[in-house]
Design an enzyme around this catalytic site. Structure first.
Site, PDB file in Angstrom:
ATOM      1  CD  GLU A  45      -3.406  -0.660   1.714  1.00 16.89           C
ATOM      2  OE1 GLU A  45      -3.543   0.480   2.198  1.00 16.89           O
ATOM      3  OE2 GLU A  45      -4.273  -1.544   1.815  1.00 16.89           O
ATOM      4  CG  HIS A 277      -2.484  -4.055   7.921  1.00 16.89           C
ATOM      5  ND1 HIS A 277      -2.668  -5.336   7.457  1.00 16.89           N
ATOM      6  CD2 HIS A 277      -3.450  -3.307   7.347  1.00 16.89           C
ATOM      7  CE1 HIS A 277      -3.699  -5.363   6.629  1.00 16.89           C
ATOM      8  NE2 HIS A 277      -4.194  -4.138   6.549  1.00 16.89           N
TER       9      HIS A 277
END
Length: 403
Positions: A45, A277
């Protein structure tokens, strides 16, 4: 010889993610800290190429070798940093990657892929695969319209690693990244079962070594204490969807430590977190004294164990259901075109001019979209699903062919 590996989904979606610049700067400070000692880093990402260039420039003194996998409209988001030379790269964009009309999800536009960096580590060839599979937006199988796509992505990942990680040329294979699969998901079971990969967190030797700020349960996403997470009813205390998986040609690699890390940024008064995360860290030990194995003949060797065969049969059913759904959607679009054509040429005498213009414009746009799905979108999806379906049947040694 020891090898330290880190993977992190940095949640770098500009205009959506929070505090990207601050979080990237905190990550850089962590990676260049003298007390930090990683050898290979895989990130996901990193959607902005400017963010990658900034990371590369800030880290190049310690990690002189890096690579960004370009794909799709805005890039794959996957990149690698290494202390050791990257001597080759290769990538495969997943054939199925969501739907273009699901703009709010964005996966189709990203061009998600599996990227390979061949890294030369003290004379050893280490294949490091970095990937990010399609997100799960529903968390309940009946509502999960992307289940078939994720299963197909998992199988394409298997095919790619099998084709590029030869037992004769690769000393160590490492798969890292955000798989968007829990350990109980079918796609993950196929990846581990077919490729015979070890889960670093489960196979670590020193199970009492972990990041005390995180805990020792292995969860990496949807954590209740993460301010960037929007809770959903099925998450429980969190999920484990980020992994470092590995296998060695010579059975000479042990995972000494593996655990989630990089939760809150230390000493940050605002309570900044590195990402939505957690990162995964793994410490491998490679015993270079073990003699190399001779190449094994695969003749008459059972391809799959019974459990993996059952998982593969279940995957075939899911993909077949996705094929049938694509066919139903195509028929629905054909019916919608007929209704829209009727609407286009009807009621013109009973409406104000502005309403007629709006009705006709709306009808023409919807007809064009439906025709795209009928002639291109759904046939492409069906062919991609059928291709994976046929490959699965071939592995099961079945004669069924979907076209």
């Amino acid at each position: 010889m020891q090898l330290r590996v880190l993977t992190l989904n940095i949640w770098g979606v500009h205009y959506v993610s929070k505090l990207i610049s601050q979080r990237i700067q905190a990550l850089i400070e962590h990676l260049i800290d003298p007390d930090t000692n990683y050898d290979i880093i895989g990130l996901q990402e990193v959607w902005s190429k400017k963010d990658f260039i900034y990371l590369r420039d800030q880290l190049k003194i310690i990690y002189p070798h890096s690579y960004y996998f370009l794909s799709g409209l805005i890039g794959s988001g996957c990149c690698m940093f290494s202390k050791y030379p990257i001597i080759g790269v290769y990538e495969h964009r997943y054939t199925l990657n969501g739907f273009p009309h699901k703009i709010q999800h964005g996966d189709w536009f990203c061009g998600k892929l599996i990227g390979l960096c061949k890294i030369l580590v003290n004379g050893k060839i280490v294949n490091v695969y970095n990937t990010h599979l399609h997100a799960n937006y529903h968390h309940v199988i009946p509502k999960d319209i992307y289940l078939g796509h994720r299963v197909c992505q998992a199988y394409e990942l298997i095919q790619f690693i099998e084709s590029t990680s030869s037992a004769d040329t690769t000393d160590l294979t490492i798969l890292l990244g955000d798989l968007n699969l829990t350990t109980q998901d079918l796609g993950f079971k196929l990846i581990r079962g077919i490729l015979q990969l070890n889960d670093s967190f489960l196979h670590r030797i020193n199970k009492d070594v972990f990041d005390p700020t995180v805990g020792n349960n292995g969860l990496t996403c949807d954590l209740l204490d993460n301010p960037y997470v929007t809770p959903h009813p099925y998450q429980g205390e969190g999920e484990r969807i980020d992994y470092i998986l590995y296998r060695s040609r010579n059975d000479n690699v042990k995972c000494l430590e593996a655990y989630p890390t990089l939760h809150k940024v230390p000493n940050n008064p605002a309570g900044l977190h590195y990402s939505d995360h957690l990162a995964i860290y793994a410490l491998f030990e490679i015993d270079e004294k073990i003699p190399e194995k001779n190449s094994i003949s695969h003749k008459n060797i059972e391809i799959l164990d019974e459990e993996t065969q059952n998982d593969l049969r279940a995957a075939c059913i899911i993909v077949q259901q996705s094929i049938q759904r694509a066919q139903r959607h195509r028929l629905f679009c054909i019916l919608a075109v007929m209704i829209l054509i009727f609407l286009l040429f009807s009621f013109n005498n009973y409406l104000f001019t502005i309403l007629i213009i709006f009705k006709n414009l709306f009808s023409l746009i919807c007809i064009a979209i439906c025709i795209w799905f009928i002639g291109l979108g759904k046939p492409v999806e069906r062919n991609a699903l059928s291709s994976i379906h046929n490959a699965m049947h071939l592995r099961l040694r079945l004669s069924q062919f979907t076209y």
